[in-house]
Design an enzyme around this catalytic site. Structure first.
Site, PDB file in Angstrom:
ATOM      1  N   HIS A 106     -25.107 -27.906  13.904  1.00 57.72           N
ATOM      2  CA  HIS A 106     -25.438 -26.535  13.496  1.00 57.72           C
ATOM      3  C   HIS A 106     -25.744 -25.614  14.680  1.00 57.72           C
ATOM      4  CE1 HIS A 106     -29.768 -27.682  13.722  1.00 57.72           C
ATOM      5  NE2 HIS A 106     -29.922 -26.407  13.960  1.00 57.72           N
ATOM      6  N   SER A 121     -33.684 -27.296  18.111  1.00 55.87           N
ATOM      7  CA  SER A 121     -32.552 -27.934  17.451  1.00 55.87           C
ATOM      8  C   SER A 121     -31.644 -28.580  18.487  1.00 55.87           C
ATOM      9  CB  SER A 121     -31.748 -26.899  16.700  1.00 55.87           C
ATOM     10  OG  SER A 121     -32.446 -26.494  15.559  1.00 55.87           O
ATOM     11  N   GLY A 122     -31.108 -29.727  18.114  1.00 55.80           N
ATOM     12  CA  GLY A 122     -30.197 -30.438  18.999  1.00 55.80           C
ATOM     13  C   GLY A 122     -30.895 -31.350  19.985  1.00 55.80           C
ATOM     14  N   GLY A 141     -39.087 -29.894  18.772  1.00 54.86           N
ATOM     15  CA  GLY A 141     -38.595 -29.048  19.858  1.00 54.86           C
ATOM     16  C   GLY A 141     -37.416 -28.274  19.333  1.00 54.86           C
ATOM     17  N   ASP A 191     -25.423 -33.781  10.808  1.00 48.67           N
ATOM     18  CA  ASP A 191     -25.626 -32.656  11.725  1.00 48.67           C
ATOM     19  C   ASP A 191     -25.595 -33.158  13.171  1.00 48.67           C
ATOM     20  OD1 ASP A 191     -26.241 -30.208  12.804  1.00 48.67           O
ATOM     21  OD2 ASP A 191     -28.343 -30.221  12.146  1.00 48.67           O
TER      22      ASP A 191
END
Ligand SMILES: *[C@@H]1O[C@H](CO)[C@@H](O)[C@H](O)[C@H]1NC(C)=O
Ligand SMILES: *[C@@H]1O[C@H](CO)[C@@H](O)[C@H](O)[C@H]1NC(C)=O
Length: 254
Positions: free
Chosen positions: A67, A206-207, A204, A113
């Site tokens: 995302h 995203s990703g 933290g 995701d």
């Protein structure tokens, strides 16, 4: 109240609004972060605006969330960063040659995701830039295990922190996570939950990683906008994707 982490504003905005996870509570800053998370990367626009985290998994590849909508030519990867405000010689900046989004990623329910980024040239492995070990396909982390998530996630009130932030939080069982989120949000096999007890509940960016005992088990995916103490955050489950990650990296490295 659900506010998909890293927000659809990011996904749909042409200018790339920074990802936003809400405040990070109980952050432990400190010198040890300087060398403890050498796999943490910052994914930025070409103008240097941080919008997602990611991890270095070997000298050519980054693991992140689908995302984040990373795009070749528009975004870049910054490695070895710790204090975003400093002019640090350890930092390596790489452009992206290829983005591979998991073909089963669903924008509707955020299952699968996960995405892989192949860098345009290999990074130099140093004490400040080195790959994370990924959880194996058979890894099963017991609920209650304390893990760590890291990132430059923004706070609710303003700017993102300059210094890489870290938070310790417990793994939450899928059953408990499903009970919390209820029927409106599906918790799938591709997800692992953490947080939701005590005060260490926020992720933290995203990703970015969820790391247990020095193995990455999760990728920051979604949660609440306000990081409520009782809300488990949801991460993509690395063990579920390990085979896909290995196959994709080897197929696309030849
Ligand atoms: C996508 O999902 C289908 C159905 O669960 C599965 O058979 C397939 O292996 C998945 N693809 C990837 C790349 O994981
Ligand atoms: C998630 O959405 C996809 C379609 O985007 C659908 O195929 C899949 O079954 C959904 N998964 C769950 C658990 O609802």
């Amino acid at each position: 109240m659900l506010w998909i982490i890293s927000c659809f504003a990011l996904v749909t905005s042409a200018v790339g609004i920074p990802a936003y996870l809400g405040p990070i509570h109980n952050i432990v800053n400190g010198g040890n972060s300087l060398s403890a998370w050498p796999w943490q990367v910052s994914i930025q626009t070409s103008r240097g605006v941080h919008f997602c985290g990611g991890t270095l998994i070997n000298n050519n590849w980054i693991l992140t969330a689908a995302h984040c909508s990373v795009r070749v030519g528009y975004h870049r990867v910054v490695l070895g960063e710790f204090d975003r405000g400093s002019d640090d010689k350890a930092v390596q900046i790489k452009t992206i040659a290829k983005v591979i989004v998991n073909p089963n990623f669903s924008k509707k329910n955020f299952s699968n995701d996960v995405a892989l980024l192949r860098l345009s040239s290999p990074v130099q492995i140093t004490t400040r830039v080195s790959p994370v070990k990924l959880a194996s396909s058979s890894t099963n982390i017991p609920s209650g295990t304390l893990c760590v998530t890291t990132g430059w996630g923004r706070t609710a009130t303003g700017q993102g922190p300059r210094i890489l932030q870290e938070a310790t939080l417990p793994i939450v069982s899928t059953a408990e996570c499903m009970r919390y989120w209820g029927p409106t949000r599906s918790i799938t096999d591709s997800m692992i939950c953490a947080g939701g007890s005590g005060s260490s509940t926020c992720q933290g960016d995203s990703g970015g990683p969820l790391v247990c005992d020095s193995y990455q088990v999760g990728i920051v995916s979604w949660g609440t906008n306000d990081c409520r103490d009782n809300a488990p955050g949801v991460y993509s489950r690395v063990s579920f994707f390990r085979q896909w990650i290995d196959d994709t990296v080897s197929y696309n490295s030849a």
